[in-house]
Design a protein around this motif. Structure first.
Motif, PDB file in Angstrom:
ATOM      1  N   UNK A 186      19.912   0.581  -7.306  1.00 13.27           N
ATOM      2  CA  UNK A 186      20.149  -0.300  -8.223  1.00 13.27           C
ATOM      3  C   UNK A 186      19.963  -1.740  -8.351  1.00 13.27           C
ATOM      4  N   UNK A 187      20.297  -2.142  -7.046  1.00  9.48           N
ATOM      5  CA  UNK A 187      19.922  -3.597  -6.766  1.00  9.48           C
ATOM      6  C   UNK A 187      18.348  -3.993  -6.635  1.00  9.48           C
ATOM      7  N   UNK A 188      17.541  -2.877  -6.181  1.00  7.34           N
ATOM      8  CA  UNK A 188      16.193  -3.057  -5.972  1.00  7.34           C
ATOM      9  C   UNK A 188      15.768  -2.981  -7.519  1.00  7.34           C
ATOM     10  N   UNK A 189      16.112  -2.171  -8.277  1.00  5.89           N
ATOM     11  CA  UNK A 189      15.415  -2.154  -9.681  1.00  5.89           C
ATOM     12  C   UNK A 189      15.712  -3.198 -10.525  1.00  5.89           C
ATOM     13  N   UNK A 190      16.966  -3.875 -10.338  1.00  7.06           N
ATOM     14  CA  UNK A 190      17.314  -5.043 -11.070  1.00  7.06           C
ATOM     15  C   UNK A 190      16.361  -6.359 -10.542  1.00  7.06           C
ATOM     16  N   UNK A 191      16.344  -6.441  -9.183  1.00  6.88           N
ATOM     17  CA  UNK A 191      15.383  -7.357  -8.701  1.00  6.88           C
ATOM     18  C   UNK A 191      13.889  -7.217  -9.309  1.00  6.88           C
ATOM     19  N   UNK A 192      13.370  -6.137  -9.657  1.00  8.54           N
ATOM     20  CA  UNK A 192      12.037  -6.194 -10.161  1.00  8.54           C
ATOM     21  C   UNK A 192      12.368  -6.444 -11.748  1.00  8.54           C
ATOM     22  N   UNK A 237       0.836  -1.303  -0.065  1.00  6.03           N
ATOM     23  CA  UNK A 237      -0.137  -0.018   0.093  1.00  6.03           C
ATOM     24  C   UNK A 237       0.947   1.374  -0.030  1.00  6.03           C
ATOM     25  N   UNK A 238       1.877   1.167   0.645  1.00  7.37           N
ATOM     26  CA  UNK A 238       3.033   2.213   0.612  1.00  7.37           C
ATOM     27  C   UNK A 238       3.566   2.728  -0.464  1.00  7.37           C
ATOM     28  N   UNK A 239       3.680   1.667  -1.649  1.00 14.77           N
ATOM     29  CA  UNK A 239       4.352   1.739  -2.757  1.00 14.77           C
ATOM     30  C   UNK A 239       3.261   2.050  -3.868  1.00 14.77           C
ATOM     31  N   UNK A 240       2.033   1.468  -3.606  1.00 13.97           N
ATOM     32  CA  UNK A 240       1.125   1.510  -4.777  1.00 13.97           C
ATOM     33  C   UNK A 240      -0.231   1.901  -4.376  1.00 13.97           C
ATOM     34  N   UNK A 241      -0.579   2.426  -3.151  1.00 11.43           N
ATOM     35  CA  UNK A 241      -2.016   2.861  -2.891  1.00 11.43           C
ATOM     36  C   UNK A 241      -2.622   1.681  -2.658  1.00 11.43           C
ATOM     37  N   UNK A 242      -3.997   2.039  -2.512  1.00 11.86           N
ATOM     38  CA  UNK A 242      -4.836   0.701  -2.192  1.00 11.86           C
ATOM     39  C   UNK A 242      -5.495   0.407  -3.532  1.00 11.86           C
ATOM     40  N   UNK A 243      -5.423  -0.982  -3.618  1.00 10.66           N
ATOM     41  CA  UNK A 243      -6.064  -1.826  -5.013  1.00 10.66           C
ATOM     42  C   UNK A 243      -7.007  -2.715  -4.948  1.00 10.66           C
ATOM     43  N   UNK A 244      -8.054  -2.520  -5.213  1.00  9.83           N
ATOM     44  CA  UNK A 244      -9.292  -3.613  -4.879  1.00  9.83           C
ATOM     45  C   UNK A 244      -9.154  -4.807  -5.664  1.00  9.83           C
ATOM     46  N   UNK A 245      -9.138  -6.225  -5.016  1.00  7.36           N
ATOM     47  CA  UNK A 245      -9.094  -7.245  -5.686  1.00  7.36           C
ATOM     48  C   UNK A 245     -10.716  -7.374  -6.074  1.00  7.36           C
ATOM     49  N   UNK A 277       9.211  -1.620  -5.690  1.00  9.99           N
ATOM     50  CA  UNK A 277      10.585  -0.886  -4.840  1.00  9.99           C
ATOM     51  C   UNK A 277      10.525   0.405  -5.168  1.00  9.99           C
ATOM     52  N   UNK A 278      10.595   1.338  -4.198  1.00 12.67           N
ATOM     53  CA  UNK A 278      10.991   2.464  -4.221  1.00 12.67           C
ATOM     54  C   UNK A 278      11.396   3.117  -2.874  1.00 12.67           C
ATOM     55  N   UNK A 279      12.373   4.186  -2.805  1.00 14.48           N
ATOM     56  CA  UNK A 279      12.748   4.790  -1.684  1.00 14.48           C
ATOM     57  C   UNK A 279      13.174   3.741  -0.308  1.00 14.48           C
ATOM     58  N   UNK A 280      13.999   2.549  -0.894  1.00 17.57           N
ATOM     59  CA  UNK A 280      14.420   1.699   0.322  1.00 17.57           C
ATOM     60  C   UNK A 280      13.548   0.720   0.776  1.00 17.57           C
ATOM     61  N   UNK A 281      12.366   0.661   0.039  1.00 12.89           N
ATOM     62  CA  UNK A 281      11.302  -0.508   0.539  1.00 12.89           C
ATOM     63  C   UNK A 281      11.079  -1.241  -0.770  1.00 12.89           C
ATOM     64  N   UNK A 282      11.076  -2.421  -0.515  1.00 16.31           N
ATOM     65  CA  UNK A 282      10.558  -3.434  -1.567  1.00 16.31           C
ATOM     66  C   UNK A 282       9.751  -4.348  -1.093  1.00 16.31           C
ATOM     67  N   UNK A 283       8.979  -5.044  -1.927  1.00 15.45           N
ATOM     68  CA  UNK A 283       8.006  -6.237  -1.648  1.00 15.45           C
ATOM     69  C   UNK A 283       8.151  -7.432  -2.336  1.00 15.45           C
TER      70      UNK A 283
END
Length: 388
Positions: free
Chosen positions: A318-324, A162-170, A274-280
């Motif tokens: 760079x590491x998180x971007x490569x992970x995604x 949610x912190x990275x993408x906001x709320x998304x409804x399934x 991933x953004x700002x030092x947070x990844x999922x």
């Protein structure tokens, strides 16, 4: 980048969280796992760990300690009991296919994370995650924890997502699933059986040295059901839903004493991982319907690739971007395959069901190698050896 200089917070002590905690701690990182439960535990349920997931456990040094039943075959059966197709798991390019009790895998991963040096903070319900130059975790008690990296392995209702993408409804797929464990009274061997009927199917396979059978029963229906693994149901409701199935299924369901029921919802794959030092990772990034049995394996793959990408990069960003980049395309393909798979088990128009089953029988008889190798894109893939 030196991971032994990094302070990392992992939210969630499930399969993905524990696996990434061990992977990062083995590389020297200072890892703290936040878990809202009072102990690291899991409710009773079974998992299928296919060769791609087992490759990660082996690379983490945990493969030999896995308590499992080594899978030999998958049987697709008509709901009355007749065999439609047998897939020999020994024909896989890599034949490490295992049936595992979820609690046993959680125990193995938790012990592995602790042995590698990860620390655990229990009874810590994370309420907010703040990306930034110094990402932070906030808990319900009002405490805050800063780190160099925050990893959200907090499942379907992820605070980090949610912190990275906001709320998304399934959306509700109009399918519900029951799960239960029963004694393996008939001495079933090391095989998955899928009994396929109109708008329903039942999956069963042995656990814990063959002493138990894991059952998952899926039904299409319009009535909405909560997306919660902890919701229980009356075993009689389960039996009534499958009372026209053959004797083998009815006997298994007759032994059910406790059963859980949950609604199957389709969630979009996260746009931002991933953004700002947070990844999922895992279900926080790409919730997957159970029709390819790949949820746990995708979380294990994510965990390995995230740690590997960070260890090879010059910066966290760079590491998180490569992970995604390494994970997004593959997980989307698996999610889409699982979403398409249910209809194959639920054909309700008799001529169509007969034609489909006839085609499966013919394929199994004439090209058994081809039938099983169609899954090589999933099972033969090894993230621990892929080009970075």
């Amino acid at each position: 980048m030196r991971l032994d200089e990094m302070k990392i917070a992992v939210i969630g002590a499930g399969i993905g969280g524990l696996a990434v905690a061990r992977a990062l701690a083995l590389r020297g990182a200072d890892v703290t796992v936040f878990e809202q439960a009072p102990e690291i535990a899991e409710v009773g349920a079974g998992l299928q760990i296919s060769p791609n997931g087992f490759a990660v456990l082996a690379a983490l040094g945990l493969g030999d300690a896995l308590r499992s039943v080594r899978g030999a075959a998958v049987h697709l059966c008509d709901y009355h009991g007749g065999e439609v197709l047998r897939l020999d798991l020994g024909r896989l390019t890599r034949a490490e296919y295992h049936f595992v009790h979820r609690a046993d895998l959680i125990d193995l991963l938790a012990e592995g994370a602790r042995a590698a040096g990860a620390r655990f903070r229990l009874l810590q319900k994370v309420t907010d995650v703040g990306p930034g130059a110094r990402p932070r975790v906030e808990t319900a008690s009002g405490a805050a924890f800063e780190a160099d990296l925050v990893i959200g392995a907090d499942g379907l209702h992820s605070v980090a997502r949610t912190a990275l993408n906001g709320i998304t409804a399934p959306f509700f797929t109009r399918q519900v699933a029951w799960r239960a464990l029963v004694p393996n009274a008939a001495g079933r061997g090391a095989e998955v059986r899928v009994h396929m009927g109109p708008l329903r199917h039942v999956v069963s396979y042995p656990l814990r040295e063959g002493s138990l059978l894991n059952l998952v029963a899926v039904q299409e229906r319009a009535a909405w059901t909560s997306e919660s693994w902890s919701q229980t149901d009356d075993p009689q409701a389960l039996r009534a839903a499958f009372n026209d199935f053959g004797a083998e299924v009815r006997e298994m369901l007759a032994a059910v004493e406790t059963v859980h029921l949950w609604g199957l919802f389709r969630h979009p794959v996260a746009r931002v991982w991933q953004r700002g030092g947070v990844a999922i990772l895992g279900d926080a990034a790409h919730p997957t319907l159970p029709f390819m049995a790949q949820g746990a394996c995708m979380a294990l793959e994510d965990a390995w690739v995230l740690a590997d990408a960070l260890s090879r990069a010059e910066t966290v960003e760079a590491g998180l971007a490569r992970y995604q980049v390494r994970r997004e395309g593959r997980t989307r393909r698996v999610v889409e395959a699982a979403s398409r798979n249910a209809w194959k088990y639920h054909l309700s128009f008799p001529p169509l069901r007969w034609a489909a089953h006839t085609a499966l029988r013919a394929g199994g008889a004439l090209a058994p190698e081809r039938m099983i190798r169609q899954f090589d894109w999933i099972y033969a893939h090894d993230v621990t050896r892929e080009a970075a």
